[in-house]
Design a protein around this motif. Structure first.
Motif, mmCIF file in Angstrom:
data_model
loop_
_atom_site.group_PDB
_atom_site.id
_atom_site.type_symbol
_atom_site.label_atom_id
_atom_site.label_comp_id
_atom_site.label_asym_id
_atom_site.label_seq_id
_atom_site.Cartn_x
_atom_site.Cartn_y
_atom_site.Cartn_z
ATOM 1 N N LYS A 117 0.828 -1.218 0.000
ATOM 2 C CA LYS A 117 0.000 0.000 0.000
ATOM 3 C C LYS A 117 0.861 1.267 0.000
ATOM 4 O O LYS A 117 0.684 2.149 -0.832
ATOM 5 N N SER A 118 1.790 1.352 0.962
ATOM 6 C CA SER A 118 2.609 2.567 1.067
ATOM 7 C C SER A 118 3.481 2.738 -0.172
ATOM 8 O O SER A 118 3.653 3.850 -0.671
ATOM 9 N N THR A 119 4.015 1.630 -0.674
ATOM 10 C CA THR A 119 4.826 1.706 -1.895
ATOM 11 C C THR A 119 3.992 2.313 -3.023
ATOM 12 O O THR A 119 4.432 3.233 -3.718
ATOM 13 N N LEU A 131 -3.413 10.043 2.686
ATOM 14 C CA LEU A 131 -3.301 9.829 4.130
ATOM 15 C C LEU A 131 -2.955 8.363 4.378
ATOM 16 O O LEU A 131 -3.766 7.472 4.116
ATOM 17 N N ASP A 132 -1.732 8.109 4.846
ATOM 18 C CA ASP A 132 -1.279 6.730 5.068
ATOM 19 C C ASP A 132 -1.440 6.387 6.549
ATOM 20 O O ASP A 132 -0.679 6.861 7.386
ATOM 21 N N GLU A 133 -2.441 5.591 6.844
ATOM 22 C CA GLU A 133 -2.779 5.175 8.223
ATOM 23 C C GLU A 133 -2.898 6.355 9.192
ATOM 24 O O GLU A 133 -2.272 6.349 10.259
ATOM 25 N N PRO A 134 -3.729 7.346 8.872
ATOM 26 C CA PRO A 134 -3.796 8.527 9.745
ATOM 27 C C PRO A 134 -4.402 8.252 11.117
ATOM 28 O O PRO A 134 -4.178 9.029 12.036
HETATM 29 MG MG MG Z 1 2.303 1.084 4.853
#
Ligand code: MG
Ligand code: ADP
Length: 253
Positions: free
Chosen positions: A44-46, A155-158
């Motif tokens: 996901k983050s990638t 927003l990554d895991e806010p």
């Molecule tokens: Mg991640």
């Protein structure tokens, strides 16, 4: 018909011999809250960081608001909002000063007070970042994504690590931002959050998208297979009990 604002085609990313993203394709529509879900390590983050121009891709095509990532990464940077690394939050500056600093870096004239008000932090304007609670830190971080008046925010895991009230408070903020026309892409490990907040979700696993639809459609599809919850569902859950007992309002002061 919805307008596509992000289009990802056959995106791949390898780290050495390890393929973290294995040829994924999806579109994000203008004005929606799009959720990217999946276990840790799914990619996901990638994926987000590639679209944010912060990480290089191995292959595939990414278009953001008509701009091709390969040809116009700088153009993309200008229209997106990304949560900055907290290391950029100079410890000596208060929230107001930090926003002024970032506005200068973006070459934008912002009203720092109005921005802090939007995220309900006007009373903390003279405080340092380290003096904020977890929920306040996240709200400030979201405020920093809005400084350049972006069309899309990432927003990554806010809400990871926040208490239930702070989490709900952040949902309201995210809905508020979307209601002003900003497209939101969010990752989360909380399925209740994705169900409440997202118009559509993509579920990733081991570098692939294994499902993409609205939460409602995904649930209906599962039920249509004959799936039933093993246990009788009660009219409330433990989180309802917690919110009922401790109150809905945020208490972080
Ligand atoms: Mg991640
Ligand atoms: P997620 O955000 O879904 O948890 P990531 O995109 O962070 O997943 O990571 C996907 C996979 O790629 C993981 O197996 C992770 O260990 C690996 N990975 C991420 N960044 C790097 C990197 N810079 N170098 C090598 N492997 C990486």
């Amino acid at each position: 018909m919805q307008n596509t604002i992000i289009s990802v085609k056959d995106l791949r990313k390898t780290y050495g011999s390890f393929e973290a993203v294995k040829g994924i394709s999806f579109d994000v529509y203008e004005g929606e809250i799009f959720g990217l879900l999946g276990p840790n390590g799914a990619g996901k983050s990638t994926t987000l960081e590639i679209i944010e121009t912060l990480r290089s891709k191995t292959s595939g095509a990414v278009m953001v608001d008509g701009l091709n990532l390969d040809k116009n990464a700088d153009g993309i940077k200008k229209i997106i909002g990304v949560q900055l690394q907290t290391s950029g939050y100079y410890p000596g500056l208060n929230l107001l000063e930090l926003i002024q600093l970032f506005s200068g870096l973006y070459n934008r004239s912002t009203d720092p007070k109005a921005l802090l008000q939007l995220v309900n932090l006007e009373e903390k304007a003279k405080n340092k970042y380290k003096e904020l609670s977890g929920g306040q830190k996240q709200r400030f971080s979201i405020a920093t994504t809005l400084i350049n008046q972006p069309k899309i925010i990432f927003l990554d895991e806010p809400t990871t690590g926040l208490d239930p009230q702070a989490r709900r408070n952040l949902w309201d903020l995210i809905r508020d931002i979307r209601s002003k026309g900003t497209t939101v892409i969010i990752t989360t490990h909380y399925m209740d959050e994705a169900e409440q907040l997202c118009d559509r979700i993509a579920i990733m696993d081991e570098g692939k998208i294994i499902a993409l639809a609205s939460p409602d459609k995904m649930i209906d599809d599962l039920v249509a297979t004959g799936f039933e919850r093993p246990k009788q569902v009660k009219a409330a859950n433990l989180e309802d009990v917690f919110i009922q007992l401790t109150g809905k309002e945020i208490r972080e002061e």
